[in-house]
Design a protein around this motif. Sequence first.
Motif, PDB file in Angstrom:
ATOM      1  N   VAL A 133     -75.244  67.016  53.188  1.00 43.72           N
ATOM      2  CA  VAL A 133     -74.839  67.234  51.704  1.00 43.72           C
ATOM      3  C   VAL A 133     -74.320  68.612  51.179  1.00 43.72           C
ATOM      4  CG1 VAL A 133     -74.311  67.002  49.506  1.00 43.72           C
ATOM      5  CG2 VAL A 133     -75.258  65.171  50.946  1.00 43.72           C
ATOM      6  N   VAL A 134     -75.452  69.089  51.449  1.00 44.67           N
ATOM      7  CA  VAL A 134     -74.894  71.122  51.276  1.00 44.67           C
ATOM      8  C   VAL A 134     -74.626  71.730  53.068  1.00 44.67           C
ATOM      9  CG1 VAL A 134     -75.966  73.037  51.685  1.00 44.67           C
ATOM     10  CG2 VAL A 134     -76.906  71.348  49.898  1.00 44.67           C
ATOM     11  N   HIS A 139     -68.969  73.144  55.247  1.00 47.60           N
ATOM     12  CA  HIS A 139     -67.523  73.041  55.719  1.00 47.60           C
ATOM     13  C   HIS A 139     -65.891  73.580  54.701  1.00 47.60           C
ATOM     14  CE1 HIS A 139     -69.566  71.198  59.382  1.00 47.60           C
ATOM     15  NE2 HIS A 139     -70.012  72.292  59.191  1.00 47.60           N
ATOM     16  N   ALA A 140     -66.102  72.208  52.609  1.00 50.20           N
ATOM     17  CA  ALA A 140     -64.794  72.224  52.865  1.00 50.20           C
ATOM     18  C   ALA A 140     -64.711  73.202  51.937  1.00 50.20           C
ATOM     19  CB  ALA A 140     -65.627  71.390  50.866  1.00 50.20           C
ATOM     20  N   ILE A 141     -65.996  74.399  51.639  1.00 48.17           N
ATOM     21  CA  ILE A 141     -65.688  75.885  51.338  1.00 48.17           C
ATOM     22  C   ILE A 141     -65.198  76.763  51.939  1.00 48.17           C
ATOM     23  CG2 ILE A 141     -66.935  77.910  50.745  1.00 48.17           C
ATOM     24  CD1 ILE A 141     -68.754  76.759  49.099  1.00 48.17           C
ATOM     25  N   GLY A 142     -65.555  76.185  53.400  1.00 55.73           N
ATOM     26  CA  GLY A 142     -64.766  76.905  54.763  1.00 55.73           C
ATOM     27  C   GLY A 142     -63.625  76.804  54.301  1.00 55.73           C
ATOM     28  N   ILE A 146     -60.333  79.246  54.152  1.00 56.13           N
ATOM     29  CA  ILE A 146     -58.801  79.976  55.090  1.00 56.13           C
ATOM     30  C   ILE A 146     -57.503  79.426  54.844  1.00 56.13           C
ATOM     31  CG2 ILE A 146     -58.319  78.919  57.228  1.00 56.13           C
ATOM     32  CD1 ILE A 146     -61.244  78.016  58.229  1.00 56.13           C
ATOM     33  N   LEU A 147     -57.284  78.217  54.237  1.00 56.60           N
ATOM     34  CA  LEU A 147     -56.122  78.385  53.558  1.00 56.60           C
ATOM     35  C   LEU A 147     -56.130  80.195  52.641  1.00 56.60           C
ATOM     36  CD1 LEU A 147     -56.439  73.913  52.927  1.00 56.60           C
ATOM     37  CD2 LEU A 147     -55.542  75.250  54.645  1.00 56.60           C
ATOM     38  N   ALA A 148     -56.601  80.011  51.396  1.00 54.27           N
ATOM     39  CA  ALA A 148     -56.343  80.326  50.470  1.00 54.27           C
ATOM     40  C   ALA A 148     -56.458  82.060  51.001  1.00 54.27           C
ATOM     41  CB  ALA A 148     -57.549  81.222  49.518  1.00 54.27           C
TER      42      ALA A 148
END
Length: 266
Positions: A133-134, A139-142, A146-148
């Motif tokens: 889960v962590v 991965h979601a934070i990454g 990247i988009l930001a």
Amino acid sequence: MLSALLLAAALQAPSQILVERRLAESVPLRVGDTVAVRALASGAAARPFVVAGVYERAADPSRISRNEMEVRMHLPDLEALLPVHDRVDRFAVTLRPGASADSAGRWIEGVAFGTRAYGSRALAEQTSSTFLVVSRFHHAIGIVTILASAIFLLCVMVIRVDERKRDMGMLRLIGISRSTVFRAIVLEAIGIAVVGSAAGAGLGVVAARLVNAYYARVYDTTLRFALVTPRIVLLAALLGLGLGAVAGALAAWRVIHVPPQRLGER
């Protein structure tokens, strides 16, 4: 007579155990000390053991949350401490390099009815659901990062290009082609992205060391909680090149199709 006395002394000598380094430091214990060990479940009397050595337990993510301390002893000594004999809940087998884990698992399950054999990877996946889960959260934070970063880089390039519209108009008027201006803006964006990627990799290395140092002190372990590997650095550099090229191309596309006479207009 002397041989008989030595044999009797050897038979009466306490058995030896190995003590985990954290336990040895917290008690404290040293090599040669004698300790009394008993199994809480059996209620039997404690047996003396001599500390033969202190070892560092291998880092294991699936056991870090329990934070248990352990000792190691010979199997007959362990069996003598337990209330039941010739029974085992689980055991681990280390295979030689190149040996087939599937074949060994099938052989173990065939030897003892009801025994289930698991590979280390499958066992880690079953006991490390929290870490999975962590990992997905990371991965979601990454992806969000990247988009930001891509949006921020595009905004920087648009601002820089808008600030130099008059200079680009002059270049176009003296005969510099659109393709040359386009390539110059794209190369500048790639350069900014590469510098940003290098700075981000350096910041990541520093942050990973701080995280590992903090949690290594909290859990007293050699486990590394954050990693910055060459593969991650290479992936960040390639992403930086790609995002820089795309941001530069989008910013340049807004300029090269404007007539040079209008580039100086506010």
